[in-house]
Motif scaffolding. Structure first.
Motif, PDB file in Angstrom:
ATOM      1  N   MET A 185       0.844  -1.203   0.000  1.00  0.00           N
ATOM      2  CA  MET A 185       0.000   0.000   0.000  1.00  0.00           C
ATOM      3  C   MET A 185       0.882   1.258   0.000  1.00  0.00           C
ATOM      4  SD  MET A 185      -3.309   0.541   2.374  1.00  0.00           S
ATOM      5  CE  MET A 185      -2.426   0.252   3.910  1.00  0.00           C
ATOM      6  N   THR A 186       1.738   1.357   1.042  1.00  0.00           N
ATOM      7  CA  THR A 186       2.652   2.502   1.077  1.00  0.00           C
ATOM      8  C   THR A 186       3.994   2.078   0.481  1.00  0.00           C
ATOM      9  OG1 THR A 186       3.291   1.926   3.319  1.00  0.00           O
ATOM     10  CG2 THR A 186       1.552   3.552   3.078  1.00  0.00           C
ATOM     11  N   ASP A 187       3.937   1.224  -0.543  1.00  0.00           N
ATOM     12  CA  ASP A 187       5.186   0.680  -1.072  1.00  0.00           C
ATOM     13  C   ASP A 187       6.131   1.770  -1.563  1.00  0.00           C
ATOM     14  OD1 ASP A 187       4.245  -0.213  -4.421  1.00  0.00           O
ATOM     15  OD2 ASP A 187       3.155   0.989  -2.976  1.00  0.00           O
ATOM     16  N   GLY A 188       7.368   1.598  -1.175  1.00  0.00           N
ATOM     17  CA  GLY A 188       8.377   2.554  -1.609  1.00  0.00           C
ATOM     18  C   GLY A 188       8.395   3.839  -0.819  1.00  0.00           C
ATOM     19  N   ILE A 189       7.597   3.940   0.242  1.00  0.00           N
ATOM     20  CA  ILE A 189       7.648   5.153   1.070  1.00  0.00           C
ATOM     21  C   ILE A 189       8.151   4.788   2.470  1.00  0.00           C
ATOM     22  CG2 ILE A 189       6.364   7.101   2.040  1.00  0.00           C
ATOM     23  CD1 ILE A 189       4.384   6.927  -0.172  1.00  0.00           C
ATOM     24  N   HIS A 190       9.254   5.401   2.866  1.00  0.00           N
ATOM     25  CA  HIS A 190       9.813   5.162   4.196  1.00  0.00           C
ATOM     26  C   HIS A 190       9.598   6.386   5.068  1.00  0.00           C
ATOM     27  CE1 HIS A 190      11.845   1.770   2.392  1.00  0.00           C
ATOM     28  NE2 HIS A 190      12.460   2.568   1.531  1.00  0.00           N
ATOM     29  N   CYS A 191       9.206   6.130   6.328  1.00  0.00           N
ATOM     30  CA  CYS A 191       9.050   7.223   7.288  1.00  0.00           C
ATOM     31  C   CYS A 191      10.385   7.474   7.986  1.00  0.00           C
ATOM     32  CB  CYS A 191       7.975   6.851   8.316  1.00  0.00           C
ATOM     33  SG  CYS A 191       7.735   8.131   9.556  1.00  0.00           S
ATOM     34  N   LEU A 192      10.834   8.728   7.976  1.00  0.00           N
ATOM     35  CA  LEU A 192      12.076   9.100   8.663  1.00  0.00           C
ATOM     36  C   LEU A 192      11.717  10.085   9.788  1.00  0.00           C
ATOM     37  CD1 LEU A 192      14.290  10.016   5.519  1.00  0.00           C
ATOM     38  CD2 LEU A 192      13.743   7.728   6.364  1.00  0.00           C
ATOM     39  N   PRO A 193      11.604   9.603  11.029  1.00  0.00           N
ATOM     40  CA  PRO A 193      11.231  10.518  12.118  1.00  0.00           C
ATOM     41  C   PRO A 193      12.448  11.338  12.565  1.00  0.00           C
ATOM     42  CG  PRO A 193      10.838   8.183  12.674  1.00  0.00           C
ATOM     43  CD  PRO A 193      11.773   8.222  11.508  1.00  0.00           C
ATOM     44  N   ILE A 194      12.355  12.653  12.448  1.00  0.00           N
ATOM     45  CA  ILE A 194      13.490  13.549  12.695  1.00  0.00           C
ATOM     46  C   ILE A 194      13.204  14.394  13.948  1.00  0.00           C
ATOM     47  CG2 ILE A 194      14.829  15.471  11.686  1.00  0.00           C
ATOM     48  CD1 ILE A 194      15.118  12.694  10.259  1.00  0.00           C
ATOM     49  N   PRO A 195      14.205  14.538  14.853  1.00  0.00           N
ATOM     50  CA  PRO A 195      13.939  15.280  16.096  1.00  0.00           C
ATOM     51  C   PRO A 195      13.702  16.778  15.855  1.00  0.00           C
ATOM     52  CG  PRO A 195      16.282  14.777  15.896  1.00  0.00           C
ATOM     53  CD  PRO A 195      15.586  14.063  14.771  1.00  0.00           C
ATOM     54  N   THR A 196      12.845  17.370  16.695  1.00  0.00           N
ATOM     55  CA  THR A 196      12.616  18.821  16.656  1.00  0.00           C
ATOM     56  C   THR A 196      12.761  19.354  18.079  1.00  0.00           C
ATOM     57  OG1 THR A 196      10.271  19.026  17.252  1.00  0.00           O
ATOM     58  CG2 THR A 196      10.757  18.334  14.987  1.00  0.00           C
ATOM     59  N   PRO A 197      13.025  20.656  18.230  1.00  0.00           N
ATOM     60  CA  PRO A 197      13.117  21.240  19.571  1.00  0.00           C
ATOM     61  C   PRO A 197      11.736  21.598  20.117  1.00  0.00           C
ATOM     62  CG  PRO A 197      13.637  22.885  17.927  1.00  0.00           C
ATOM     63  CD  PRO A 197      13.341  21.616  17.172  1.00  0.00           C
ATOM     64  N   PHE A 198      10.672  21.239  19.430  1.00  0.00           N
ATOM     65  CA  PHE A 198       9.322  21.677  19.803  1.00  0.00           C
ATOM     66  C   PHE A 198       8.575  20.612  20.597  1.00  0.00           C
ATOM     67  CE2 PHE A 198      10.337  23.504  15.547  1.00  0.00           C
ATOM     68  CZ  PHE A 198      10.702  24.755  16.013  1.00  0.00           C
ATOM     69  N   ALA A 199       7.514  21.068  21.305  1.00  0.00           N
ATOM     70  CA  ALA A 199       6.739  20.192  22.178  1.00  0.00           C
ATOM     71  C   ALA A 199       6.148  19.008  21.411  1.00  0.00           C
ATOM     72  CB  ALA A 199       5.616  20.990  22.843  1.00  0.00           C
ATOM     73  N   VAL A 200       5.931  19.162  20.122  1.00  0.00           N
ATOM     74  CA  VAL A 200       5.297  18.127  19.314  1.00  0.00           C
ATOM     75  C   VAL A 200       6.170  16.876  19.170  1.00  0.00           C
ATOM     76  CG1 VAL A 200       6.159  18.993  17.096  1.00  0.00           C
ATOM     77  CG2 VAL A 200       3.967  17.782  17.182  1.00  0.00           C
ATOM     78  N   GLY A 201       7.462  17.004  19.470  1.00  0.00           N
ATOM     79  CA  GLY A 201       8.366  15.852  19.341  1.00  0.00           C
ATOM     80  C   GLY A 201       8.876  15.701  17.919  1.00  0.00           C
ATOM     81  N   ARG A 202       9.060  14.456  17.478  1.00  0.00           N
ATOM     82  CA  ARG A 202       9.645  14.228  16.154  1.00  0.00           C
ATOM     83  C   ARG A 202       8.685  14.573  15.022  1.00  0.00           C
ATOM     84  NH1 ARG A 202      14.452  10.938  15.844  1.00  0.00           N
ATOM     85  NH2 ARG A 202      15.248  10.834  17.961  1.00  0.00           N
TER      86      ARG A 202
END
Ligand SMILES: [Zn+2]
Length: 326
Positions: free
Chosen positions: A1-18
């Motif tokens: 379904m999401t073939d070929g799409i990778h999630c890259l969680p990147i850190p942020t300095p904000f309350a929302v997190g990555r």
């Protein structure tokens, strides 16, 4: 379904997190959103790309979902290093190209709104300084390709349609793969938190025209969500947190939340006329300075719903707006 799409969680300095950036393994090799402009975010992005056998220099296309710092801060650095084609909604392009100037105008709007709605001058001044210091997390780059609302972006193995669905921000753009029923959603719909419709300068089109009165971010956002609700989506790849699989149910929950909050605010206003600042204090107490504009946006969003339904009206005295039962 999401073939070929990778999630890259990147850190942020904000309350929302990555923040979730997405690597689309297709031709051209594409990164959707960049993470904020920080050494830590850049380091982790490089590591995440390496885990998929890629380097920043391999990127051929960078797509941005909206104007917030955590989604576009590294744009300038990544575009320069990779030479990738930068793609964004046509209305978002000027913001990406001149981020500092846009942020300054946005802060002017915020300052005027805060004073008009009863926030004390010292809080407004402090918040303006905070906002200036935050700008360092942003970045700019020339936009090579500007997409009109509804325009399709072709890859060798898929097509993504750009859909302007403002509300969380004026530039919110969804990227819709109708064949796979996959939506790359930015912050339009997030599973674990209700996306704040922050009041910002309109950019035209569905976000309203600049200078066209006070932007009605929540009304705009709910209109956008209603359209998204009707789409045959299997999965929303969100800008934060887990993918969303039951989007219509989640949107219904968000509508119910806004109805409850509007009813609560109507109850407060029924007792006596209040400024938006007084309403925010009644709801959340004395919030941190950094949250003052967020909570003001939240209150004004619901006030707009109540005005639209004729339940309350506004009056002005000494340059300050108060709300009273209609
Ligand atoms: Zn955002």
């Amino acid at each position: 379904m999401t073939d070929g799409i990778h999630c890259l969680p990147i850190p942020t300095p904000f309350a929302v997190g990555r923040v979730n950036c997405y690597l689309i393994e297709d031709d051209p090799l594409t990164l959707v959103d960049t993470g904020p402009n920080s050494g830590k975010a850049l380091d982790e992005l490089e590591q995440a790309l390496r885990a998929h056998g890629r380097r920043i220099e391999d990127l051929q296309r960078i797509v941005v979902t909206h104007q917030h710092l955590d989604h576009m801060g590294l744009l300038g650095i990544l575009a320069r290093r990779s030479g990738a084609e930068v793609v964004a909604l046509d209305l978002l392009a000027p913001v990406l190209e001149e981020f500092g100037a846009y942020a300054e105008r946005d802060d002017e709007l915020a300052e005027a709104l805060m004073l008009r709605h009863g926030i004390p001058r010292d809080v407004v001044t402090a918040l303006r300084a905070v906002s200036r210091s935050f700008r360092g997390w942003g970045g700019s780059a020339p936009v090579d390709r500007r997409l009109a609302d509804g325009e399709e972006l072709a890859f060798a193995g898929r097509t993504l349609q750009a859909l302007h669905r403002p509300g969380h921000s004026p530039s919110d753009t969804l990227f819709w793969d109708a064949e796979r029923r996959v939506l790359i959603g930015g912050d339009h719909l997030i599973g674990h938190i209700s996306s704040n419709p922050l009041i910002s300068r309109p950019l035209g089109g569905r976000s309203g025209e600049p200078g066209d009165g006070r932007p009605r971010a929540l009304v705009t956002y709910m209109r956008s969500l209603r359209e998204t609700r009707e789409m045959p989506i299997d999965v929303v790849l969100a800008g934060h947190g887990e993918p969303v699989t039951a989007h219509a149910k989640l949107i219904d929950e968000r509508f119910a939340l806004h109805e409850r909050r509007a009813a609560k605010i109507a109850g407060l206003i029924a007792e006596r006329p209040l400024t938006a600042y007084e309403i925010a204090q009644a709801l959340w107490g004395n919030v941190a300075v950094t949250q003052a504009y967020l909570t003001l946006s939240e209150v004004l969003g619901h006030v707009d719903l109540l005005i639209e339904r004729g339940e309350i009206r506004e009056s002005e005295a000494g340059g300050v707006i108060r709300y009273e039962a209609a």
